[in-house]
Design an enzyme around this catalytic site. Structure first.
Site, PDB file in Angstrom:
ATOM      1  N   SER D  63     -15.305 -15.207 -35.244  1.00  0.00           N
ATOM      2  CA  SER D  63     -14.397 -15.489 -33.683  1.00  0.00           C
ATOM      3  C   SER D  63     -13.868 -16.852 -33.998  1.00  0.00           C
ATOM      4  O   SER D  63     -12.995 -17.136 -33.021  1.00  0.00           O
ATOM      5  CB  SER D  63     -15.228 -15.552 -32.619  1.00  0.00           C
ATOM      6  OG  SER D  63     -15.934 -14.376 -32.366  1.00  0.00           O
ATOM      7  N   LYS D  66     -10.151 -16.955 -33.860  1.00  0.00           N
ATOM      8  CA  LYS D  66      -9.289 -16.352 -32.692  1.00  0.00           C
ATOM      9  C   LYS D  66      -8.591 -17.765 -32.301  1.00  0.00           C
ATOM     10  O   LYS D  66      -7.410 -17.452 -31.823  1.00  0.00           O
ATOM     11  CB  LYS D  66     -10.087 -16.017 -31.441  1.00  0.00           C
ATOM     12  CG  LYS D  66     -11.077 -14.684 -31.701  1.00  0.00           C
ATOM     13  CD  LYS D  66     -12.133 -14.534 -30.752  1.00  0.00           C
ATOM     14  CE  LYS D  66     -12.700 -13.265 -31.210  1.00  0.00           C
ATOM     15  NZ  LYS D  66     -13.946 -12.982 -29.924  1.00  0.00           N
ATOM     16  N   TYR D 191      -7.002  -7.704 -38.190  1.00  0.00           N
ATOM     17  CA  TYR D 191      -7.846  -8.402 -37.472  1.00  0.00           C
ATOM     18  C   TYR D 191      -9.325  -8.702 -38.309  1.00  0.00           C
ATOM     19  O   TYR D 191     -10.012  -9.863 -38.320  1.00  0.00           O
ATOM     20  CB  TYR D 191      -8.299  -7.587 -36.145  1.00  0.00           C
ATOM     21  CG  TYR D 191      -9.253  -8.574 -35.353  1.00  0.00           C
ATOM     22  CD1 TYR D 191      -8.812  -9.538 -34.656  1.00  0.00           C
ATOM     23  CD2 TYR D 191     -10.376  -8.308 -35.022  1.00  0.00           C
ATOM     24  CE1 TYR D 191      -9.747 -10.449 -33.902  1.00  0.00           C
ATOM     25  CE2 TYR D 191     -11.385  -8.796 -34.132  1.00  0.00           C
ATOM     26  CZ  TYR D 191     -11.096  -9.958 -33.642  1.00  0.00           C
ATOM     27  OH  TYR D 191     -11.671 -10.597 -32.686  1.00  0.00           O
ATOM     28  N   TYR D 243     -18.652 -18.083 -26.307  1.00  0.00           N
ATOM     29  CA  TYR D 243     -19.039 -16.872 -25.562  1.00  0.00           C
ATOM     30  C   TYR D 243     -19.420 -17.234 -24.072  1.00  0.00           C
ATOM     31  O   TYR D 243     -19.005 -17.806 -23.779  1.00  0.00           O
ATOM     32  CB  TYR D 243     -20.279 -16.269 -26.582  1.00  0.00           C
ATOM     33  CG  TYR D 243     -19.727 -16.001 -27.916  1.00  0.00           C
ATOM     34  CD1 TYR D 243     -18.622 -15.003 -28.387  1.00  0.00           C
ATOM     35  CD2 TYR D 243     -20.421 -16.576 -28.978  1.00  0.00           C
ATOM     36  CE1 TYR D 243     -18.706 -14.935 -29.499  1.00  0.00           C
ATOM     37  CE2 TYR D 243     -20.154 -16.365 -30.310  1.00  0.00           C
ATOM     38  CZ  TYR D 243     -18.998 -15.524 -30.755  1.00  0.00           C
ATOM     39  OH  TYR D 243     -18.687 -15.091 -31.901  1.00  0.00           O
ATOM     40  N   VAL D 261     -19.962 -15.491 -35.302  1.00  0.00           N
ATOM     41  CA  VAL D 261     -21.264 -14.760 -35.330  1.00  0.00           C
ATOM     42  C   VAL D 261     -21.791 -15.044 -36.817  1.00  0.00           C
ATOM     43  O   VAL D 261     -23.020 -14.683 -37.308  1.00  0.00           O
ATOM     44  CB  VAL D 261     -21.324 -13.326 -35.261  1.00  0.00           C
ATOM     45  CG1 VAL D 261     -21.313 -13.171 -33.686  1.00  0.00           C
ATOM     46  CG2 VAL D 261     -20.043 -12.801 -36.062  1.00  0.00           C
TER      47      VAL D 261
END
Lengths: 307, 307, 307, 307
Positions: D63, D66, D191, D243, D261
């Site tokens: 993540s 991102k 992705y 998160y 993660v």
């Protein structure tokens, strides 16, 4: 910024956006406001200030009061106690939503800026009874504003008390889940008084200056709020202060701020300014539409963003 | 079915499932029940009956009462009025959920068998005050059971009144949305009394016989409820009567039925039987675990299903 | 009912409601229908029938097909297997909703009449590949209708395949949660063919007669579906057959029925009639608006309700 | 901070919390990591740095990526275009939730840090085909890290591609609602490669230094990202980077940060440091448990908070 005139020009520009907004009218007392109003005080940490518009006009704090009750309760109870009852996370749901109380396990309001969380916070104000709790809260607010005259608007408080059924629903749901305790009607009474605390832009900006100074009184230099509590409050103002437009506000303006449905905005530019704004025409998310524009202009011109 | 003995054998078989259930204990008065109990009366429309277990033991109706208040309110107000305030659709949500009141527009309880809907129904019972409303409801229940002694359990009613915060939350949410009107505490008072109406399996089965006869009194032949209202009630019992296990029950048993957290089940086999069951050990969805098994066995053996 | 003429009069009356509905137009092939159409066949279990309107006009089954695939899969796999993958409970959510798959633990579609559940059902049709699965399904449908010509509308199937992104989302969500297995595109292919199966009111009513006879072919007397499986299908049609207007339909009409967005309605009056209706103007919940009215009139006049 | 040794002491203290966490194991390649690992590089804007632990060990960004794709897409498309497709608001829902896409009208991912939003962002990377899009992304990342060797972990990318059904569900839901366009499998391919970009703490800290310098390369002084885009990215990192523990992190640490993660954390102390952390044992919300502790200690000791 050099002068009131400079500020006045920005106010004139921002004011034009008022026509796209709508004054809150869920109680008559709010609906009477003039949607075209826009006033601001910028209180510098050196005790000078600028203002524009009718900055002496009083308005009720509404949700802005959530920041002040949070500060008091954190001083009263400490972080550990408070955050057992209320969370720290922003939410994509509207400020008055009840759904997350049902779906989240354990049931706990996500943060102190949504109604559920603010009610849980007000429920933790210390005091042997309603009167003492109120007294402690209003004295705290008066000290922050350095104005012993500040009180609440009885008509607004009464109206909101009579119609606050959604807040009652939130309270009983939280009572069921042991988030709040005691009598719900007393809590609603205290909470609606809190929301009806009335002041003008100058007062609000002055309180902002205390936050800008990390808790110190700009006049006396006395510490009114511990620094780490100011920091917590400012953080919540950034992550959840502008209803579910907080994320957009953080990007476009980038300072701690809290709005109320009366059309008030309380903003803090760390180490520099406390800001009080009043512009009762609201956008669809409940924020002062011209007030937001004004802050955006100021943020761009004077580099407010903390990011 | 030929004899009480035959029924007793089924009861013994079904009883074994009680050990997988749990007696409701959210108020002390309910928690005192013996989870191993299982009793049943089957009241035939010719006024004969079978029974097994301690069928004279009294229990409170709890959610079973929702069917009776619905029948009364439909008689009081007519379908059009009632279904403006409460919907007709089953829901996949738990009986006490508040989320759909928030997400559905217009806000309206999905059906009269979930708590929100039942509260809205009780709110529509005619009467100039709480006393008259209660009097009308209990007289209606007494007439259905042909037993003037039926009343409510004060201890249970008081306990539930004191702890019914979730129901208060539902009420205030509905008051906000103009689904209910008037004083919430009075409504909670009436509703907790209604839920605490106490009777035994025989009484309940006798009421079931009225429904099985489409509204006629099995003794006097007098019409107690109009046929179309009985039909509406039976339809809701099929689509939403067994909490969020109603769909499974419709498939496995296939008759109109309504359960309560006291462990009661009220079932109707059209034109044939009224059934009252008491088995306080509940499954995780709140239905009498042995009672369900017993109905399943009876349905299979005597072809109850209307489908 | 005595004659086609009698039925025709009711159709004329019901037809007037078409103007308040809207033909589905999410794919061009559906949007071409005439919203004013209304046709019906009532197939009696003695093999006579009545009809009115253009009862030979073909339409695609759409969601009506969910009942037929469910019957086949229950025959293929048995109840225990099927209900591990799909639930039995009605839902207050729209037929294409994904939310409950996320909130319910374990994740499982609530029932086989919503899209998620129907996709899970179609995924369980036996066959070594897509071709064999399709062949088995269409042969089953042909046998029920006693018409070997029945097939699917290629234009509709292709259009739906190209736009079925929401169904793909449901499939991948269920694949993540082990509700479905295998290739999603193949499943969507099979499912869109299933939904595009085309027949007229007569065929549909004839299938209804099989259900009305609890699984027997009205001509040959041969058993086509086991009785307990017909019962399960009829139960789902009552609790969840008419989208989220199923509860209201159960009260107002009271027979097992399933609708499709093409404007078809498949209804069963146990032991008496199979009914096929086509009226493409839909109400806001996706049911044929005039078709519903027609069923209501018939139900009142000829006492259809099973309740 | 004076020395690597000082940092090493803090790492030893923070490491003890690893035992309460759990290495992600939804794909085998991640599950192989040693839960006890903890490494950090602090890259100062003057190009000096401190490190502790095995700071050269490579891990996948997950993540964290991102933030980088968002920066690229904002440069590619401009704010107006991007924020038509993805919102700016934090959410109380988990990062992989689909529910809000269904309930919010218009359907739009709440922010670019949740999976739905990040997929929508990656979908906007410019390029005539998958290869060109990937090439542009990886070149951007290499420039930020000043390391031409950076590429993705093929085993991780392949594993994630094979199991990314939830992300496929999000994509198809968004395709239905015109948030994303084009082939979903190609997007998932791009992705999963993006998430599998592999680097070590040093590289990540170096990228952090670019953000700390508001977009300038710390070596060459060249502008790599426009300042206002860096500001947007940092704002999202504060409001939604960790998160649904972002709010708590803002209070306890108070700097822009993004976790993955894999156990990586990317943090920025404006004008001072870029930080890269690797500690694969995760807390229940998916953040590196020891990494969080380490940042808390550093934030307290060296006054990181921007609030």
């Amino acid at each position: 910024m050099q002068s009131n005139k400079e500020l006045q020009l920005l106010v004139e520009k921002a004011k034009r956006f008022s026509k796209d907004g709508k004054v809150a009218d869920y109680i008559p007392a709010l609906g009477k406001e003039d949607g075209n109003d826009l006033a601001i005080t910028i209180y510098k940490t050196d005790n000078s200030y600028f203002h524009a518009g009718n900055f002496e006009k009083k308005f009720t704090l509404q949700s802005i009061s959530k920041v002040l009750s949070l500060a008091l309760v954190l001083m009263d109870r400490g972080e550990d106690y408070v955050f057992q009852k209320v969370g720290m996370e922003p939410t994509g749901d509207p400020f008055n939503s009840i759904a997350k109380l049902e779906t989240l396990k354990p049931s706990k309001p996500l943060n102190p800026m949504i109604n559920a969380g603010a009610l849980a916070v007000t429920n933790m104000i210390k005091g042997k009874d309603l009167t003492e709790k109120w007294e402690r809260l209003i004295q705290f607010v008066r000290a922050l504003a350095n104005d012993q005259q500040i009180t609440y608007n009885e008509e607004v408080a009464r109206s909101e008390f009579e119609t606050a059924h959604l807040n009652r629903a939130l309270c009983f749901f939280m009572k069921q889940n042991n988030i709040i305790e005691g009598d719900v009607e007393s809590l609603i009474d205290l909470y609606t008084k809190q929301c009806a605390i009335e002041m003008n832009c100058y007062d609000l900006a002055r309180i902002g200056a205390v936050f800008a100074l990390n808790g110190f009184d700009p006049d006396s230099g006395e510490r009114l709020i511990p620094e780490h509590i100011v920091r917590i409050c400012k953080t919540f103002m950034v992550t959840c202060g502008m209803y579910n437009a907080s994320g957009e506000f953080a990007i476009k303006v980038g300072v701690p701020a809290k709005s109320g449905v009366s059309g008030g905005i309380f903003a803090v530019v760390p180490n520099r300014y406390g800001i009080g704004i009043f512009g009762p025409a609201l956008d669809e998310k409940g924020n002062s539409i011209a007030g937001l524009k004004l802050l955006e202009m100021l943020a761009n011109e004077f580099e407010f963003s903390i990011f």
